[in-house]
Design a protein around this motif. Structure first.
Motif, mmCIF file in Angstrom:
data_model
loop_
_atom_site.group_PDB
_atom_site.id
_atom_site.type_symbol
_atom_site.label_atom_id
_atom_site.label_comp_id
_atom_site.label_asym_id
_atom_site.label_seq_id
_atom_site.Cartn_x
_atom_site.Cartn_y
_atom_site.Cartn_z
ATOM 1 N N GLY A 179 -85.286 42.602 57.539
ATOM 2 C CA GLY A 179 -84.634 42.832 56.255
ATOM 3 C C GLY A 179 -84.959 44.224 55.738
ATOM 4 N N SER B 29 -88.473 45.629 54.011
ATOM 5 C CA SER B 29 -88.933 45.572 52.630
ATOM 6 C C SER B 29 -90.211 44.756 52.569
ATOM 7 N N THR C 274 -87.233 48.476 46.236
ATOM 8 C CA THR C 274 -86.836 48.090 47.603
ATOM 9 C C THR C 274 -85.391 48.479 47.845
ATOM 10 N N ASP C 275 -84.565 48.354 46.834
ATOM 11 C CA ASP C 275 -83.157 48.671 47.026
ATOM 12 C C ASP C 275 -82.979 50.142 47.404
ATOM 13 N N VAL D 107 -84.218 50.624 50.918
ATOM 14 C CA VAL D 107 -83.216 50.207 51.903
ATOM 15 C C VAL D 107 -82.156 51.305 52.026
ATOM 16 N N LYS D 108 -81.710 51.790 50.859
ATOM 17 C CA LYS D 108 -80.667 52.820 50.871
ATOM 18 C C LYS D 108 -81.125 54.052 51.621
ATOM 19 N N SER E 109 -77.339 43.387 59.625
ATOM 20 C CA SER E 109 -78.296 43.082 58.567
ATOM 21 C C SER E 109 -77.549 43.002 57.240
ATOM 22 N N SER F 87 -78.325 43.303 54.069
ATOM 23 C CA SER F 87 -78.474 44.329 53.031
ATOM 24 C C SER F 87 -77.711 45.599 53.427
ATOM 25 N N THR G 111 -73.923 45.124 52.839
ATOM 26 C CA THR G 111 -73.446 45.296 51.455
ATOM 27 C C THR G 111 -73.396 46.773 51.095
ATOM 28 N N HIS G 112 -74.413 47.548 51.504
ATOM 29 C CA HIS G 112 -74.416 48.971 51.155
ATOM 30 C C HIS G 112 -73.215 49.680 51.733
#
Length: 2033
Positions: A1524, A1527, A1545-1546, A1549-1550, A1589, A1591, A1594-1595
């Motif tokens: 994931g 994170s 975390t967002d 991730v970005k 993945s 996340s 969605t990005h």
């Protein structure tokens, strides 16, 4: 010519042809006879013998030319030896009479010479058969010898040599006479005679013992005298005689010693004799009186000749002798160079050193194997330390007599130079194999060499420094420690001038060697050097005793530092610029002030300092061109301009302070010229006037009393002209000593002490050790070179002044000085003209041209040939620069006039060359109008037999004209060719230059005729046969250069007309030349073989082997020195690689072997593998005595090795001369080449036959045909070879070995072991692989090897070969240990190599881990996707064997390292992302470097990152998506997120996602063609993984532009990359991107619905296209996807593009497997696109989507034999279903209905029976129709036109002849009939049910014969049953009345049942079953139907009874049968309904 091919001479044909052609005709007949006599039948020969003898003896008196008489003699001798011999004595007497004849006229000479040749040939061929006649013959020849002229003397001596050879020991009685008569001729005027005598005496000494016993001294003295004033060929012949005689005296041949009791000479006596020649020359002991005291020096020719004799001496005695006696030989040679007579002047000393070095290099380098070379190096070490001790004793003992001590010291310097030079060469050639020598403490190698750095003499110190540089280049791990050691010594011994000088030399040399060590040195060492240099310069003024040395040392170090290149110098540049500025005065005023003060010493220091500073600048400009910005050049110019000004003041200073400053001043000038030549002339335009004055004064010797000449003339003249300059040697093996004899000043006297800066410069490839010429010559060279650079930029006025000044200078000088001045001026003029041509600028106006022309024309008549050559060259270049036709015409006319009138040799040669040069530089077009005159004049001159010099120059010019005129010369080919042939047949062979030029002409003519030579017209065949005759004559010539010319002519012929060149005679001739002692001949032979091997490798090898067999059979095998054994020509070439040092030759050998390998290796596998294995196996032999660390070889292997060795010895000792040609064990360079060949063989087999990599198939094929061989059968050898190479001393070989190992692992990993199913063949080699890899991970291994080993490790672990965890751990631990090294980092103190080497190693380790992790994840993924019940089954066996890997065992090995690995991988990717930024963002790079690179090594680091980022990216993507995006792991560690982790975390991730995506997109945007396809795949895999993945998905979906960008980049990738794997992977990425977008849209819609409370309109309008339906290119994801998908479809189905209006449609085609998968994937993605759009948007794309899908359906629906549906079709059907059932259907807009209707119409149109042929898969199209009917509403598809079409298609399907189609048609109808919407199905039932019933009724008469037909009937019955079920109650009886009789009609009665076919029985069973099933369902109606027809009832009852009559068991079986039958046997892969 064909008429000449008969056994007897065709005399009438001869009478018919012209006089001119007769000689050629006769020669051609003799050539034919020569071939035919040997092969002919003896009886035939004897029949015609008498006539033949008459014809041949008749020819003797017809004055034959040289080649003719040679062949004539040979043929006569062969004829007698084959036929009867009784008339031989008559012939012999006849010849003797001719020889005795008193006729001395020139006309009779050829006849005499022919007779002499015949006598020689008779004795050579028949020898003792001629019995007692020889004394008379020999006396006759000796008498003639006294009276004849030079040509006769040569021929007689040649014959005597043959007589001696033929008679052997039998002629002993005449030996003394021959010796007495011949010896006086050793000093003959004619050089050809000297050669002939030497060869004759060489033959004599084989048998005549007195030559090497009692007469030995006299022979030696004679040889020394013969060497005086000799030419190269004489030196070769005489040195061979001298060397061989000396060797024989030492070790006589057994046979002769047995016959007579001989006293053998001792080694000391022999060496003493040879040294007399070296030290005293030809004067010997006789004139020892006065001359000795006068100290006359030895003539250089003698010294060079004696040096060659030393080499012959040692070579004759052989390598083993040299090994045993090396110390004596070495001390003798070193004593020579220490002798005062050898070193009377500095130049003489340098020459003597060169000679001794040559003797050492030639004997040690060629004769000794690596083991023996190491022993020799130890001996040299001992000699050096012994010398050094003596020197130290003298230096430290002041009391001893000064002079004697000083003489010892100065003598010792020369000894040191020779010893150290050889030591350096040895170490360099041994390379890493020398490490035992360096490491052995008892030798003290480095201590010995460094001790010489303190020698009082500069030459010795420089030699020691050079030797250290060689050590560092050979063993790069020594480089840094040596540098540190020298730095330490300089700091400790600051006060010793020798130490400062010596250690700075050593440091400079080491820095100069860095560029040859790819791993470099740590950056900090550069800083260390700068600080030492600064310190030296600063402290120079403190102590006057040391100031000179410190100044020189400081600047030398800074100059050397510059060679490290811009990346390092960049940091020190500001400091350097400051230092340079401070050395020179700032202003004119300071300059003046300086002149007034200072004593001579301070001036000397100042001049040396400035010379040093300029030298450092020059080094900077040469090695760091990238740093030369405008600003830097401007700042450099200040000191340079100052230096120019200073130059004008220096003469005055020298006047005041004494002439000893001259050298320092000259050094400043040299440095100044050197740097100016490198800078753009524009930068110093202002100083041109002053500079040109200096330059002109320099080379016109204005202030120089010596007559120094430049050495550049040779390089400025054309290479081909060397034949004219007689004294200028072609390239030979003796080049390094022959240079001494060249005419220019100090030629060949290069030595390091002349210019210490050369110790760090890069040396040209041809030289082994840098040899700058003495300062006087170097300055003139530099001035000439700079003049050429400046001249094109000077105004015309100044050009005129200079040219006039030149003419004046030449006029002023007289005699020798005039020659010198003229040579220099001409070199300068040539240099200037060359500069003009390169700058494309013109010479200037008329007066400049006139002046130049006058200068040049004057020299064309100069007696010096070199000047004439230069003048011709200058004339040509002038014509090129002026480029005006009138000017060229004037020049040509001038030469024409001269040549017509002149009679003297000089002007005729000069002007004929002028014509050639004009044509050469102006080309054929520019000089076309003069061609006819030029050719006619030159042809006339070439016939002037009185003067061979004129012939040579004329022919040379002619060759130039032929070359440059090209096709324009075609008209003159015939006359030129006939002249060439005539001259070849008549010019005496001793005039080799004429023959060489004839060879050049012939070659040029062949090129001119070119491909026409293949033709068959009469004229062409005449030209061709003339060329072949010419080649044959030259091949038979005695001079090797002429033979080389012949070979290159044949090579040309072979290129243009391959069928006409007879390889069976050419190849053996080439093989013989491979052993020639002449470099150019060997080169020509190999070059020709290289060309032949490209086309006809197999034939070449075959002919070479046949030659070996012939040599084995024939008696005269001794005459050919051949070393072809069972390994064939390839073996010989491999052997040559060990002996040859010439670059060009070695590269040609590599190419030849490469061509042979490519065409033969697969067919002759065992042979080639054995070749490679034999070469590689030599490695173990070196490790015998040398410390063989880590070599644990199995015993059996060693014993095998011994067997092989015995074989070798056995083969070589068959010949009698086993000691003279010792085969050296292959050297490391050859072994590396063999390892590369091994890799090439593996790749070649890969493209040949699959069986090479399949053991089972290979064994089968091998038993079928034992001749065939496969690579897999030799796997054991392959692994063993790779193992041997990978564990060698030599680093290069280790690299090659690891590469081979990696190839083997990759190619054989998947090959199963047939005997143990479930295992692979490589498993048995685990131990070998582990053992090969382990040494590469030891701490002292260089980084590049460790990096390579990591690659092999990951390949091995990832290959899945090893199944046992414990075995895997062996290799795994190696990787773990390296990972620890990466994490801890090396401590800076232990760092040996540059930081970029560390980067390379760390990245390689991380890349290897990444690859292993990727494999582990793949295994895990596969095991998860497998059905879960297998592991239990495996667990059961686990107890037994435990070989099967549990799916995540690899994961368990990787798991513990993952947290740290993922962090490191991320760091790598961050670094890589920064490093790929374009140059303009370089300011954004972190100043302290990245995680794995330092800012100083950024350029090299980029390359390392480029090779490893892709695997790391893939691994990191896998890791991030599996955790994931890390994170969880980040927040746990909290290390790299200093902010509270959960909050960002967002962002985290970005960040990570953007890093990975950014790298991928950047790479995929523009992958270079040379990037490996694996990188592209890794990148695509990483993208796929990211899109798995949630996340990341969605990005990407949120940021639409990002997704669009990604798709655009992928589209571009598809355009540039073809491999199917890439395209498939791209579609996967696209699909995942689209799915991500879909999920995102669903998510938004659902949240919207919740918020808005379900405003349908609003929600559905979300999506691409919005309200309007417009898709914007570049912004819309859907548009980008469409672009890409359409591209793929059109690429694989080009007919999609075709318009429907086009004529006949192409039938659908079967695509390849990968295209099928691609198209299917694409269609699937296409169908998903509408769901991304709003209703309006989907209406925009649906027409295209549906058009494409129906198109794919149409173009791929191909009927196959097994009726399976291909992937694109099922995808298209699935897509139709997806689209039709989409939510849009509910809206039912008019647009939608139009679309659906037209799609259905399209499908119907495609499936029209008359449109689609038989190949179309009708079923798939029907299925599509059915899908439309089922999925769309009846309102849409119920239109009558469509309805009729559909019904029509079904009707066609039902009527199909193919039962399978029928069956599927029934199934589809069933689904239509059962449709819930009655309004849709009713019309179909009405139309098609009658047909159905009819079909089923017809079955009664034609029962089914195949299972498929049975199936069709069953399906039909099912449809009828369902119709019955669907009918209303009131119609039930009618319906059953259709069904029941039909079924009953299928029942069989008892009588027929047993004989019926299985299908009929099946039908019976099925019908009965159906009836039993139907009856109970509708009891009333059933009864009614049965009752109505009694015969039905009886049949039914009978069937039921017979069924019950069967046993219960049968019943049970029968009850099961219907259940089996009931399931339909045809299943679509995908269920669409």
């Amino acid at each position: 010519m064909e008429l000449a091919h008969s056994l007897l001479l065709n005399e009438e044909a001869l009478a018919h042809i012209t006089e001119a052609k007769r000689a050629v005709f006769i020669f051609e007949w003799l050539r034919f006879l020569d071939k035919v006599l040997i092969a002919a039948n003896k009886v035939d020969v004897k029949e015609k013998q008498k006539q033949l003898v008459e014809q041949l003896t008749g020819l003797i008196s017809s004055s034959p030319g040289p080649p003719t008489r040679k062949l004539l003699a040979k043929n006569l001798a062969v004829l007698y030896s084959i036929g009867d011999t009784f008339t031989v004595f008559q012939t012999l007497d006849k010849c003797n009479d001719i020889i005795r004849s008193k006729d001395d006229t020139a006309a009779y000479l050829p006849t005499k010479l022919a007779a002499v040749a015949c006598v020689g040939a008779f004795y050579e061929r028949m020898g003792r058969m001629l019995g007692s006649s020889f004394p008379e013959t020999i006396n006759n020849l000796l008498k003639a010898l006294k009276s004849s002229e030079s040509q006769g003397r040569g021929e007689i001596l040649l014959s005597l040599q043959k007589v001696l050879g033929g008679l052997g020991g039998a002629a002993a009685s005449c030996h003394r006479d021959i010796y007495k008569n011949a010896r006086s001729l050793l000093t003959d005027r004619s050089m050809a005679v000297r050669c002939a005598v030497a060869k004759c005496l060489l033959e004599l000494q084989n048998e005549a013992v007195f030559i090497w016993t009692t007469e030995l001294e006299n022979v030696a003295t004679l040889c020394f005298k013969a060497l005086e004033g000799s030419t190269y060929s004489v030196r070769v012949a005489v040195s061979t005689l001298l060397g061989t005689a000396m060797a024989t005296a030492l070790m006589p041949k057994q046979a002769t010693v047995m016959r007579q009791n001989v006293k053998r000479a001792t080694l000391e006596e022999v060496l003493e004799l040879m040294s007399t020649g070296f030290l005293r020359g030809g004067s010997g002991f006789l004139k020892s009186g006065g001359e000795m005291l006068k100290g006359a020096s030895v003539s250089r020719e003698v010294r060079v000749g004696v040096t060659q004799a030393y080499v012959v001496f040692v070579t004759t005695l052989g390598g083993q002798w040299l090994e045993r006696n090396f110390s004596v030989f070495l001390s003798h040679l070193l004593e020579l160079v220490a002798h005062p007579r050898a070193t009377q002047t500095h130049v003489e000393a340098v020459y003597s050193r060169r000679c001794v070095s040559f003797a050492l290099r030639a004997s040690l380098g060629g004769l000794l194997g690596e083991k023996a070379q190491i022993a020799a190096a130890k001996e040299i070490c001992l000699a050096i330390s012994k010398q050094m001790r003596a020197v130290e004793a003298v230096v430290n003992d002041p009391s001893s007599e000064g002079r004697a001590g000083a003489a010892d010291v100065s003598a010792s310097q020369h000894v040191m130079v020779c010893a150290l030079k050889e030591l350096g060469s040895l170490v360099r050639s041994l390379s890493a194999t020398a490490s035992p020598l360096i490491q052995e403490p008892s030798v003290g190698f480095l201590e010995t060499v460094t001790s010489v750095l303190l020698h009082p003499s500069m030459a010795a110190r420089l030699a020691a420094a050079w030797c250290l540089r060689c050590v560092a280049v050979a063993l790069p791990y020594q480089l840094t420690p040596l540098l540190e050691r020298c730095a330490e010594c300089i700091n400790n011994l600051k006060n010793s001038p020798e130490a400062v000088s010596g250690y700075s030399f050593a440091m400079a040399a080491l820095l100069g060697g860095v560029h040859q060590c790819p791993l470099g040195i740590p950056h900090s060492k550069g800083k260390m050097v700068v600080s030492i240099a600064e310190d030296l310069l600063r402290s120079a003024a403190q102590n006057s005793r040391l100031s000179l040395q410190r100044t020189q040392a400081g600047w030398l170090l800074l100059g050397a530092l510059m060679t490290l290149g811009p990346s390092l110098v960049r940091y020190h540049l500001p400091k350097m610029l400051l230092l340079w500025r401070n050395v020179f005065p700032r202003s004119q005023k300071e300059l003046e002030a300086e002149k007034a003060r200072g004593d001579s010493f301070s001036w000397q220091v100042m001049l040396e300092g400035r010379a040093g500073a300029l030298c450092a600048m020059r080094s900077f400009v040469a090695h760091c061109p990238e740093l030369l910005t405008e600003d830097v050049i401007r700042r450099l110019m200040t000191p340079i301009e100052c230096a120019m000004t200073m130059m004008s003041h220096v003469p005055a200073v020298i006047k005041v302070h004494g002439a000893h400053l001259k050298a320092s001043a000259a050094m400043v000038r040299l440095r100044l010229y050197d740097i100016l030549a490198l800078l753009p002339p524009k930068t110093y335009e202002g100083s041109f006037n002053a500079l040109l004055r200096e330059l002109v004064a320099e080379f016109t010797l204005t202030d120089n009393s010596a007559n120094t000449t430049t050495s550049l003339l040779r390089s400025l003249c054309h290479y081909d002209d060397s034949v004219l300059m007689g004294s200028w040697l072609q390239e030979t093996d003796h080049k390094s000593i022959e240079d001494q004899l060249q005419p220019n000043s100090a030629s060949g006297s290069g030595a390091l002490e002349h210019d210490p800066s050369s110790i760090y410069l890069r040396i040209p490839a041809v030289e082994a050790v840098p040899g700058p010429l003495p300062l006087g010559v170097s300055v003139i060279d530099a001035s000439v070179a700079l003049f050429g650079v400046v001249f094109p930029h000077v105004s015309f006025k100044h050009r005129l002044q200079m040219l006039d000044h030149f003419a004046e200078c030449i006029k002023q000088a007289k005699g020798v000085r005039q020659q010198a001045v003229q040579l220099n001026i001409f070199t300068a003029v040539l240099s200037a003209l060359k500069g003009l041509a390169e700058n494309k600028s013109s010479l200037g106006p008329e007066e400049v041209r006139k002046s130049a022309l006058a200068l040049v024309m004057g020299a064309l008549d100069n007696p010096n040939p070199i000047l004439r050559c230069a003048a011709g060259e200058a004339l040509g270049r002038m014509a090129q620069v002026v480029g005006e036709a009138s000017f060229i015409a004037r020049m040509a006319q001038h030469s024409f006039d001269k040549l017509k009138s002149a009679r003297d040799v000089v002007s005729r040669t000069g002007h004929s060359l002028a014509l050639g040069c004009l044509h050469r530089y102006v080309g054929g077009i520019g000089s076309g109008q003069h061609l006819k005159t030029s050719v006619s004049i030159l042809l006339a001159l070439a016939q002037d037999a009185t003067c061979h010099e004129v012939q040579t120059w004329a022919l040379h010019s002619l060759a130039l004209i032929v070359d440059s005129s090209g096709p324009m010369y075609r008209g003159y080919v015939e006359p030129t060719l006939s002249l060439v042939l005539t001259l070849l047949l008549t010019v005496p062979p001793s005039h080799t230059e004429v023959h060489q030029c004839l060879g050049r002409c012939l070659g040029a003519l062949i090129t001119t005729v070119g491909p026409e030579l293949q033709g068959n017209s009469v004229s062409i065949s005449t030209i061709r046969s003339s060329c072949l005759v010419g080649c044959a004559i030259m091949q038979d010539h005695s001079d090797s250069l002429v033979q080389a010319a012949a070979i290159s002519c044949l090579q040309q012929l072979h290129m243009f007309a391959p069928r006409h060149v007879n390889l069976s005679s050419l190849v053996p001739c080439l093989c013989v030349h491979l052993c020639s002692s002449h470099l150019l001949l060997r080169r020509a032979a190999v070059e020709c073989l290289r060309q032949l091997a490209q086309r006809e490798a197999a034939e070449v090898c075959e002919y070479a082997m046949s030659l070996a067999r012939r040599a084995g059979d024939s008696k005269d095998s001794t005459s050919i020195n051949l070393n072809i054994t069972e390994t064939g020509l390839e073996g010989v070439l491999f052997g040559m690689l060990d002996r040859e040092t010439d670059r060009k030759l070695c590269s040609d050998i590599h190419d030849t072997l490469g061509h042979m390998l490519s065409s033969l290796a697969v067919g002759k596998l065992p042979h080639w593998l054995k070749l490679c294995k034999d070469v590689l196996a030599a490695t173990t032999e070196v490790g015998g005595t040398v410390a063989s660390v880590g070599r644990r070889k199995d015993e059996e292997e060693d014993s095998e090795k011994k067997d092989e060795m015995d074989d070798d010895i056995m083969f070589t000792s068959l010949g009698q001369d086993d000691k003279s040609k010792p085969s050296v064990a292959p050297r490391w360079v050859t072994r590396v080449f063999a390892a590369d060949c091994l890799c090439r063989i593996i790749h070649l087999c890969e493209n040949a036959d699959k069986a090479h990599f399949d053991l089972a198939a290979a064994r089968v094929a091998n038993t079928r045909n034992p001749e065939e061989d496969f690579l897999v059968l030799h796997l054991c050898d392959l692994v063993r070879m790779a193992f041997m190479a990978a564990t060698d001393h030599s680093n290069q070989l280790r690299m090659a070995g690891l590469q081979a190992l990696e190839d083997i692992i990759k190619k054989f990993a998947a090959v199963p072991e047939p005997e143990f199913p479930g295992h692979v063949i490589l498993e048995q080699y685990q131990a070998n692989v582990g053992a090969a890899l382990r040494p590469a991970f030891s701490p002292d291994t260089p980084s590049d090897i460790t990096a390579k080993a990591c690659q092999v490790c990951s390949a091995w672990i990832g290959s899945g070969v090893v199944s046992d965890l414990n075995d895997l751990r062996r290799v795994h631990t190696l990787l773990v240990s390296s990972l620890d090294k990466v994490q801890t980092g090396k401590s800076p103190s232990s760092q040996l190599y540059s930081e970029s080497a560390t980067t390379m190693e760390k990245l390689a380790v991380l890349k290897a881990w990444a690859e292993v992790f990727v494999v582990a994840m793949n295994i895990k993924k596969e095991s998860q996707s497998r059905p879960a019940r297998r592991p239990q089954a495996e667990d059961e066996d686990e107890g037994d064997e435990g070989d099967v890997l549990p799916p995540d065992s690899l994961m368990t090995l990787v798991q513990p390292e993952l947290p740290s690995l993922s962090r490191l991988w991320l760091a790598v990717l961050r670094d890589y992302a920064l490093l790929t930024l374009p140059a303009e963002f370089s300011s954004q790079l972190p100043p302290e470097g990245g995680a794995f690179y330092t800012p100083e090594t950024i350029d090299t680091a980029r390359l390392h990152y480029r090779s490893s980022w892709a695997s790391v990216l893939h691994a990191e993507a896998l890791w991030l998506s599996s955790t994931g995006f890390g994170s969880a792991e980040e927040s746990a560690e909290g290390k790299s997120a200093p902010l509270p982790a959960p909050a960002n975390t967002d962002d985290l991730v970005k960040d990570r996602l953007h890093l990975l995506l950014g790298i991928s997109i950047e790479f995929l945007c523009f992958p270079r063609a040379e990037e490996p396809i694996e990188d592209v795949m890794s990148c695509l895999h990483a993208l796929c993984t990211l899109l798995d993945s949630p996340s990341a998905r969605t990005h990407i979906a949120e940021d639409q532009l990002l997704a669009v960008e990604l798709l655009n980049v992928l589209h571009r990738l598809l355009l540039t990359r073809d491999p199917p794997s890439v395209q498939l992977q791209v579609t996967t990425v696209v699909q995942k991107t689209i799915r991500a977008a879909q999920e995102h849209l669903e998510h938004i819609r659902s949240t919207k619905t919740e918020e808005d409370g379900g405003d349908e309109e609003c929600v559905s309008a979300l999506g691409a296209g919005g309200e309007t339906g417009e898709l914007v290119p570049g912004k819309s994801l859907v548009f980008a996807a469409m672009e890409l998908l359409v591209f793929i479809l059109v690429r694989h189905l080009p007919q999609l593009k075709a318009q429907d209006t086009e004529s006949v449609r192409q039938p659908p085609q079967q695509l390849s497997d990968h295209s099928n998968r691609l198209v299917a994937a694409t269609v699937t993605v296409l169908a998903e696109l509408p769901s991304l759009c709003s209703p309006a948007g989907s209406m925009t794309i649906l027409p295209t989507v549906l058009f494409l899908i129906t198109g794919v359906l149409r173009d791929t629906a191909v009927k196959t034999a097994d009726n399976c549906v291909c992937a694109p079709v099922s995808a298209a059907l699935q897509a139709i279903k997806t689209i039709l059932s989409s939510p849009l259907a509910a809206k039912s807009q008019p647009q939608w209905s139009a679309l659906v209707r037209s799609s259905l119409a399209t499908v119907l149109q495609h499936s029209q029976p008359d449109v689609c042929g038989a190949s179309v898969d009708e079923v798939s199209l029907l299925t599509a129709v059915t899908l439309f009917l089922l999925s769309a509403s009846s309102a849409l598809v119920g239109v009558s036109v469509l309805q009729e079409g559909c019904i029509e298609r079904f009707r066609h399907g039902l009527n199909s002849a193919d039962p399978w189609t029928q069956a599927r048609c029934y199934q589809l109808l069933l689904s239509v009939f059962q449709h819930s919407c009655r309004s849709l199905s009713t019309p179909y039932i009405h139309s098609l049910a009658p047909l159905l019933v009819e079909k089923l009724k017809a079955v009664e008469h034609s029962p089914p014969s195949t299972p498929a037909e049975l199936q069709a009937v069953q399906e039909g019955v099912k449809v009828l049953e369902s119709l019955v079920a669907m009918g209303e109650e009131q119609n039930r009886v009618q319906l059953l009345a259709l069904l029941v009789p039909t079924l009953i009609s299928y029942l069989l009665d008892d009588s027929t049942f047993s004989t019926a076919s299985s299908s009929s029985k099946g039908l019976h069973e099925f019908a009965l079953q159906s009836l039993m099933h139907t009856g109970p369902l509708y009891p009333a109606a059933f009864k009614t139907v049965i009752g109505a027809a009694p015969e039905l009832k009886t049949r039914l009852e009978a069937a039921i009874r017979s069924r019950q009559a069967n046993s219960k068991a049968k019943t049970a079986a029968r009850q099961q049968q219907p259940t089996v039958q009931a399931a339909p046997t045809i299943k679509l892969k995908t269920s669409f309904f």
